[in-house]
Write an enzyme that holds these catalytic residues in place. Structure first.
Site, mmCIF file in Angstrom:
data_model
loop_
_atom_site.group_PDB
_atom_site.id
_atom_site.type_symbol
_atom_site.label_atom_id
_atom_site.label_comp_id
_atom_site.label_asym_id
_atom_site.label_seq_id
_atom_site.Cartn_x
_atom_site.Cartn_y
_atom_site.Cartn_z
ATOM 1 N N HIS A 76 2.527 -7.828 0.213
ATOM 2 C CA HIS A 76 2.601 -7.026 1.438
ATOM 3 C C HIS A 76 3.141 -5.629 1.172
ATOM 4 O O HIS A 76 2.632 -4.639 1.687
ATOM 5 C CB HIS A 76 3.474 -7.734 2.487
ATOM 6 C CG HIS A 76 3.466 -7.012 3.794
ATOM 7 N ND1 HIS A 76 4.240 -5.894 4.025
ATOM 8 C CD2 HIS A 76 2.747 -7.199 4.916
ATOM 9 C CE1 HIS A 76 4.000 -5.452 5.252
ATOM 10 N NE2 HIS A 76 3.100 -6.222 5.814
ATOM 11 N N GLU A 95 3.354 1.404 -3.561
ATOM 12 C CA GLU A 95 2.182 1.845 -4.316
ATOM 13 C C GLU A 95 2.046 1.083 -5.620
ATOM 14 O O GLU A 95 3.059 0.675 -6.186
ATOM 15 C CB GLU A 95 2.295 3.339 -4.599
ATOM 16 C CG GLU A 95 2.176 4.128 -3.319
ATOM 17 C CD GLU A 95 2.053 5.621 -3.564
ATOM 18 O OE1 GLU A 95 2.424 6.095 -4.649
ATOM 19 O OE2 GLU A 95 1.577 6.304 -2.656
ATOM 20 N N LEU A 155 2.152 -16.195 2.083
ATOM 21 C CA LEU A 155 2.377 -17.612 2.349
ATOM 22 C C LEU A 155 1.547 -18.162 3.496
ATOM 23 O O LEU A 155 1.326 -19.362 3.567
ATOM 24 C CB LEU A 155 3.864 -17.863 2.641
ATOM 25 C CG LEU A 155 4.773 -17.729 1.421
ATOM 26 C CD1 LEU A 155 6.220 -17.928 1.820
ATOM 27 C CD2 LEU A 155 4.368 -18.726 0.354
ATOM 28 N N HIS A 207 -2.942 -10.397 7.981
ATOM 29 C CA HIS A 207 -3.057 -9.670 6.705
ATOM 30 C C HIS A 207 -4.054 -10.356 5.774
ATOM 31 O O HIS A 207 -4.872 -9.699 5.143
ATOM 32 C CB HIS A 207 -1.696 -9.585 6.010
ATOM 33 C CG HIS A 207 -0.687 -8.792 6.786
ATOM 34 N ND1 HIS A 207 -1.016 -7.654 7.487
ATOM 35 C CD2 HIS A 207 0.646 -8.976 6.975
ATOM 36 C CE1 HIS A 207 0.067 -7.172 8.059
ATOM 37 N NE2 HIS A 207 1.087 -7.954 7.774
#
Lengths: 120, 120
Positions: free
Chosen positions: A9, A47, A72, A77
Protein backbone atom coordinates in the site's frame (compact mmCIF):
# COMPACT_ATOMS: atom_id res chain seq x y z
CA UNK A 1 13.44 -12.70 -18.26
CA UNK A 2 10.60 -12.47 -15.74
CA UNK A 3 10.32 -9.76 -13.11
CA UNK A 4 8.47 -9.95 -9.81
CA UNK A 5 7.04 -6.70 -8.47
CA UNK A 6 5.85 -6.82 -4.86
CA UNK A 7 3.17 -4.15 -4.47
CA UNK A 8 2.35 -2.77 -1.02
CA UNK A 9 0.00 0.00 0.00
CA UNK A 10 2.64 2.49 1.07
CA UNK A 11 2.71 4.42 4.32
CA UNK A 12 3.54 7.90 5.59
CA UNK A 13 5.80 6.04 8.01
CA UNK A 14 9.17 5.42 6.38
CA UNK A 15 9.87 2.38 8.57
CA UNK A 16 6.80 0.60 7.17
CA UNK A 17 7.94 1.21 3.60
CA UNK A 18 11.40 0.01 4.55
CA UNK A 19 9.89 -3.21 5.91
CA UNK A 20 8.58 -3.83 2.37
CA UNK A 21 11.99 -3.07 0.86
CA UNK A 22 13.64 -5.40 3.35
CA UNK A 23 11.13 -8.14 2.48
CA UNK A 24 11.96 -7.57 -1.21
CA UNK A 25 15.63 -8.15 -0.39
CA UNK A 26 14.69 -11.41 1.31
CA UNK A 27 12.62 -12.46 -1.71
CA UNK A 28 15.69 -11.89 -3.87
CA UNK A 29 17.66 -14.24 -1.65
CA UNK A 30 15.24 -17.13 -2.15
CA UNK A 31 13.79 -16.49 -5.59
CA UNK A 32 16.56 -15.23 -7.82
CA UNK A 33 16.44 -18.56 -9.70
CA UNK A 34 12.78 -17.94 -10.56
CA UNK A 35 12.85 -14.21 -11.28
CA UNK A 36 15.76 -12.31 -12.74
CA UNK A 37 14.47 -9.08 -11.23
CA UNK A 38 12.61 -8.67 -7.95
CA UNK A 39 11.49 -5.16 -7.04
CA UNK A 40 8.84 -3.46 -4.94
CA UNK A 41 6.40 -0.65 -5.65
CA UNK A 42 3.65 1.16 -3.78
CA UNK A 43 0.03 2.01 -4.48
CA UNK A 44 0.46 5.41 -2.86
CA UNK A 45 2.44 7.43 -0.29
CA UNK A 46 5.83 5.94 -1.20
CA UNK A 47 8.03 5.45 -4.23
CA UNK A 48 8.27 3.98 -6.73
CA UNK A 49 4.57 3.96 -7.63
CA UNK A 50 3.29 0.90 -9.50
CA UNK A 51 3.61 2.26 -13.08
CA UNK A 52 7.18 3.35 -12.38
CA UNK A 53 8.00 0.00 -10.83
CA UNK A 54 6.68 -1.86 -13.88
CA UNK A 55 8.47 0.49 -16.28
CA UNK A 56 11.71 0.04 -14.37
CA UNK A 57 11.45 -3.75 -14.70
CA UNK A 58 10.74 -3.49 -18.45
CA UNK A 59 13.56 -0.99 -19.01
CA UNK A 60 15.91 -3.45 -17.36
CA UNK A 61 14.87 -6.17 -19.80
CA UNK A 62 11.85 -7.93 -18.32
CA UNK A 63 9.73 -9.69 -20.94
CA UNK A 64 7.09 -10.58 -18.33
CA UNK A 65 6.09 -8.87 -15.08
CA UNK A 66 4.29 -10.56 -12.19
CA UNK A 67 2.61 -8.06 -9.86
CA UNK A 68 2.13 -9.52 -6.39
CA UNK A 69 -0.22 -7.59 -4.06
CA UNK A 70 1.12 -7.51 -0.51
CA UNK A 71 -2.35 -7.05 0.94
CA UNK A 72 -4.40 -9.05 3.42
CA UNK A 73 -7.91 -8.49 2.12
CA UNK A 74 -9.61 -8.21 -1.23
CA UNK A 75 -10.72 -4.63 -0.66
CA UNK A 76 -10.96 -1.89 -3.23
CA UNK A 77 -7.17 -1.62 -3.56
CA UNK A 78 -6.83 -5.26 -4.59
CA UNK A 79 -10.06 -5.59 -6.56
CA UNK A 80 -10.08 -2.25 -8.38
CA UNK A 81 -7.14 0.09 -7.87
CA UNK A 82 -4.25 -2.27 -8.64
CA UNK A 83 -5.97 -3.94 -11.64
CA UNK A 84 -6.84 -0.49 -13.01
CA UNK A 85 -3.28 0.79 -12.71
CA UNK A 86 -1.88 -2.42 -14.19
CA UNK A 87 -4.31 -2.26 -17.13
CA UNK A 88 -3.27 1.33 -17.88
CA UNK A 89 0.39 0.37 -17.73
CA UNK A 90 -0.22 -2.77 -19.80
CA UNK A 91 -1.67 -0.55 -22.56
CA UNK A 92 1.69 1.23 -22.77
CA UNK A 93 3.55 -2.08 -23.14
CA UNK A 94 1.24 -4.29 -25.22
CA UNK A 95 3.96 -6.83 -25.96
CA UNK A 96 5.00 -7.48 -22.34
CA UNK A 97 2.55 -9.62 -20.36
CA UNK A 98 1.84 -8.13 -16.94
CA UNK A 99 0.09 -10.65 -14.69
CA UNK A 100 -1.41 -10.00 -11.26
CA UNK A 101 -0.77 -12.88 -8.82
CA UNK A 102 -3.19 -13.72 -5.98
CA UNK A 103 -2.91 -11.31 -3.05
CA UNK A 104 -1.17 -12.45 0.13
CA UNK A 105 -4.34 -12.87 2.23
CA UNK A 106 -5.65 -15.39 -0.29
CA UNK A 107 -2.88 -17.88 0.49
CA UNK A 108 -3.90 -20.96 2.43
CA UNK A 109 -0.41 -20.89 4.04
CA UNK A 110 -1.44 -17.92 6.19
CA UNK A 111 -3.30 -20.16 8.63
CA UNK A 112 -0.17 -22.13 9.44
CA UNK A 113 1.99 -19.00 9.62
CA UNK A 114 -0.43 -17.47 12.15
CA UNK A 115 -0.47 -20.62 14.24
CA UNK A 116 3.35 -20.67 14.38
CA UNK A 117 3.37 -17.07 15.58
CA UNK A 118 0.73 -17.83 18.21
CA UNK A 119 2.52 -20.77 19.80
CA UNK A 120 6.02 -19.28 19.83
CA UNK B 1 -7.57 -23.21 28.81
CA UNK B 2 -5.83 -20.87 26.37
CA UNK B 3 -7.64 -18.63 23.90
CA UNK B 4 -6.29 -17.23 20.64
CA UNK B 5 -7.65 -13.86 19.52
CA UNK B 6 -6.82 -12.89 15.95
CA UNK B 7 -6.88 -9.09 15.79
CA UNK B 8 -7.39 -7.35 12.44
CA UNK B 9 -7.75 -3.67 11.65
CA UNK B 10 -11.42 -3.79 10.65
CA UNK B 11 -12.94 -2.30 7.53
CA UNK B 12 -16.04 -0.42 6.43
CA UNK B 13 -16.32 -3.16 3.84
CA UNK B 14 -18.19 -6.10 5.35
CA UNK B 15 -16.55 -8.58 2.97
CA UNK B 16 -13.10 -7.70 4.34
CA UNK B 17 -14.25 -8.31 7.91
CA UNK B 18 -15.82 -11.57 6.81
CA UNK B 19 -12.49 -12.64 5.30
CA UNK B 20 -11.05 -12.34 8.83
CA UNK B 21 -13.94 -14.35 10.29
CA UNK B 22 -13.47 -17.01 7.64
CA UNK B 23 -9.75 -17.16 8.41
CA UNK B 24 -10.65 -17.58 12.10
CA UNK B 25 -12.81 -20.57 11.16
CA UNK B 26 -9.85 -22.06 9.29
CA UNK B 27 -7.59 -21.48 12.30
CA UNK B 28 -10.10 -23.41 14.42
CA UNK B 29 -9.84 -26.33 12.01
CA UNK B 30 -6.07 -26.62 12.39
CA UNK B 31 -5.42 -25.34 15.92
CA UNK B 32 -8.20 -26.59 18.14
CA UNK B 33 -5.68 -28.93 19.83
CA UNK B 34 -3.54 -25.92 20.82
CA UNK B 35 -6.26 -23.42 21.75
CA UNK B 36 -9.59 -24.27 23.24
CA UNK B 37 -11.05 -21.01 21.96
CA UNK B 38 -10.14 -19.20 18.75
CA UNK B 39 -11.88 -15.91 18.08
CA UNK B 40 -11.31 -12.71 16.15
CA UNK B 41 -11.62 -9.05 17.08
CA UNK B 42 -11.04 -5.70 15.40
CA UNK B 43 -9.11 -2.56 16.23
CA UNK B 44 -11.89 -0.39 14.81
CA UNK B 45 -14.76 -0.28 12.30
CA UNK B 46 -16.05 -3.80 13.03
CA UNK B 47 -17.15 -5.89 15.98
CA UNK B 48 -16.21 -7.23 18.39
CA UNK B 49 -13.60 -4.67 19.36
CA UNK B 50 -10.46 -5.96 21.08
CA UNK B 51 -11.57 -5.47 24.74
CA UNK B 52 -14.87 -7.21 24.01
CA UNK B 53 -13.07 -10.05 22.24
CA UNK B 54 -10.73 -10.57 25.21
CA UNK B 55 -13.62 -10.36 27.70
CA UNK B 56 -15.60 -12.88 25.67
CA UNK B 57 -12.69 -15.35 25.81
CA UNK B 58 -12.30 -14.88 29.58
CA UNK B 59 -16.04 -15.19 30.21
CA UNK B 60 -15.95 -18.51 28.36
CA UNK B 61 -13.22 -19.80 30.68
CA UNK B 62 -9.89 -18.75 29.17
CA UNK B 63 -7.09 -18.61 31.74
CA UNK B 64 -4.67 -17.18 29.15
CA UNK B 65 -5.28 -15.09 26.03
CA UNK B 66 -2.88 -14.81 23.08
CA UNK B 67 -3.56 -11.72 20.96
CA UNK B 68 -2.26 -12.19 17.42
CA UNK B 69 -2.06 -9.03 15.27
CA UNK B 70 -3.13 -9.73 11.68
CA UNK B 71 -1.08 -6.83 10.34
CA UNK B 72 1.73 -6.61 7.79
CA UNK B 73 3.80 -3.79 9.21
CA UNK B 74 4.85 -2.56 12.62
CA UNK B 75 3.04 0.74 12.28
CA UNK B 76 1.32 2.66 15.02
CA UNK B 77 -1.50 0.12 15.26
CA UNK B 78 0.90 -2.71 16.07
CA UNK B 79 3.43 -0.73 18.11
CA UNK B 80 1.09 1.49 20.13
CA UNK B 81 -2.66 1.03 19.67
CA UNK B 82 -2.95 -2.72 20.22
CA UNK B 83 -0.48 -2.81 23.18
CA UNK B 84 -2.33 0.13 24.75
CA UNK B 85 -5.74 -1.53 24.44
CA UNK B 86 -4.38 -4.84 25.69
CA UNK B 87 -2.74 -3.15 28.70
CA UNK B 88 -6.01 -1.46 29.64
CA UNK B 89 -7.87 -4.73 29.34
CA UNK B 90 -5.15 -6.60 31.25
CA UNK B 91 -5.67 -4.16 34.15
CA UNK B 92 -9.28 -5.36 34.39
CA UNK B 93 -8.20 -9.02 34.52
CA UNK B 94 -4.94 -9.01 36.51
CA UNK B 95 -5.00 -12.80 37.04
CA UNK B 96 -5.35 -13.78 33.39
CA UNK B 97 -2.14 -13.39 31.35
CA UNK B 98 -2.80 -11.63 28.03
CA UNK B 99 0.17 -12.00 25.68
CA UNK B 100 0.68 -10.28 22.34
CA UNK B 101 2.23 -12.59 19.72
CA UNK B 102 4.45 -11.27 16.89
CA UNK B 103 2.44 -9.64 14.09
CA UNK B 104 1.98 -11.50 10.82
CA UNK B 105 4.45 -9.39 8.79
CA UNK B 106 7.21 -10.37 11.18
CA UNK B 107 7.06 -14.02 10.18
CA UNK B 108 9.92 -15.32 8.08
CA UNK B 109 7.40 -17.67 6.40
CA UNK B 110 5.94 -14.74 4.46
CA UNK B 111 8.78 -14.82 1.93
CA UNK B 112 7.98 -18.39 0.93
CA UNK B 113 4.24 -17.75 0.89
CA UNK B 114 4.77 -14.81 -1.49
CA UNK B 115 6.99 -16.84 -3.76
CA UNK B 116 4.38 -19.60 -3.99
CA UNK B 117 1.75 -17.04 -4.98
CA UNK B 118 4.08 -15.53 -7.59
CA UNK B 119 4.88 -18.77 -9.40
CA UNK B 120 1.38 -20.25 -9.41
Amino acid sequence: MAALLLVAHGSRRAASNNEVRHLTDKLREVASDRFEQIECAFLELAEPLIPDGITCCINQGADEVVVLPYFLSAGRHVSEDIPGIVAETQARYPNIPIRIAPYLGESSDIVHTLLELAIK
